[in-house]
Write an enzyme that holds these catalytic residues in place. Sequence first.
Site, PDB file in Angstrom:
ATOM      1  N   LYS A 280       5.046   7.228  18.633  1.00  0.00           N
ATOM      2  CA  LYS A 280       4.931   6.518  17.586  1.00  0.00           C
ATOM      3  C   LYS A 280       3.036   7.759  17.545  1.00  0.00           C
ATOM      4  O   LYS A 280       2.592   8.492  15.924  1.00  0.00           O
ATOM      5  CB  LYS A 280       4.824   5.703  16.726  1.00  0.00           C
ATOM      6  CG  LYS A 280       5.565   5.553  16.069  1.00  0.00           C
ATOM      7  CD  LYS A 280       6.149   3.795  15.915  1.00  0.00           C
ATOM      8  CE  LYS A 280       5.021   3.220  14.953  1.00  0.00           C
ATOM      9  NZ  LYS A 280       5.329   1.533  13.872  1.00  0.00           N
TER      10      LYS A 280
ATOM     11  N   LYS B  26       0.487  -1.133  -0.193  1.00  0.00           N
ATOM     12  CA  LYS B  26      -0.139   0.092   0.382  1.00  0.00           C
ATOM     13  C   LYS B  26       0.476   1.018   0.191  1.00  0.00           C
ATOM     14  O   LYS B  26       0.100   2.322  -0.008  1.00  0.00           O
ATOM     15  CB  LYS B  26      -1.117   0.222   0.977  1.00  0.00           C
ATOM     16  CG  LYS B  26      -1.904  -1.072   1.006  1.00  0.00           C
ATOM     17  CD  LYS B  26      -2.877  -0.880   2.406  1.00  0.00           C
ATOM     18  CE  LYS B  26      -3.607  -1.877   2.857  1.00  0.00           C
ATOM     19  NZ  LYS B  26      -4.730  -1.944   3.446  1.00  0.00           N
TER      20      LYS B  26
END
Length: 273
Positions: free
Chosen positions: A155, A65
């Site tokens: 993150k 992707k």
Amino acid sequence: MDRYLVFGHPVRHSKSPFIHTLFARQTQQELEYGLAEPAVDEFAQALRTFFDQGGKGCNVTVPFKEQAFTLVDRLSPRAKRAGAVNTIKLTDDGVLLGDNTDGAGLVADLKSHGVTLADSRILLLGAGGAARGALAPLLAELPSELVIANRTHTKAQQLAAEFHDLGPVTAQAYEQLAGPFDLVINSTSASLQGELPPLTPALIHTDIAIYDMMYGASDTAFISWAKQHGARQTMDGLGMLVEQAAEAFTVWRGIRPGTKQVLRELKRNLGVI
Ligand code: ATR
């Protein structure tokens, strides 16, 4: 006949051909939909060859992707935000348009289950590609708060900062999560290894909605755990799979297929019902 397929590795067990074949039958569209599993370093070439040989569009799944994002000619705004492409369409003027229907599929499935997103407090577990794709569509539903928790906290912080312009999104460490939440969405890949995100059971209450983007023939580890701790509404990612496919089909064919019957057939095919 117009040709479509899904690129992935591994992709043999993908349900996309099953789903899109049913969509085509239902909407009386003439098309065929297949599978392609190029070696990981041969995706770019395989994609080019597919469109050179007359392919009209494709889906892209793990692990391609992010690479697809760099290979298309033009990106839809939602693909740009997601940083990944799961749907490619060859437009009439020969342009490869990259789109991302995953987040829209998630929101459509939540709504079909009657989950209210407006003014709700949402906890999103994980800060990988799946979480990134879900953020903009979830924030567009105007939750009162969206908290991201991730094993690697930095993150989650980066992701919250990146999407801050779109709504009230923050990052909280797992051990500092302050409920109550109305909805918990598990976007981590923990269930794939039969593992659990390190969430305290104290956050689970009877009125909470639990969503795991993973699915299987039986409950995922996360769904079993949530049920054990009193959650009454639990949902797995099978509906999201069908809804993102319906969105991709609409992008390609300009006609929106119904999803309810197809989801039922898919469950029967998987042996879930
Ligand atoms: P995807 O594209 O499916 O989101 P990914 O980008 O590899 O896959 O992200 C996987 C996510 O699952 C990450 O948020 C990961 O946490 P880290 O960022 O700390 O790696 C999370 N994850 C994977 N296994 C996990 C586990 N056992 N417990 C908690 N989180 C887990």
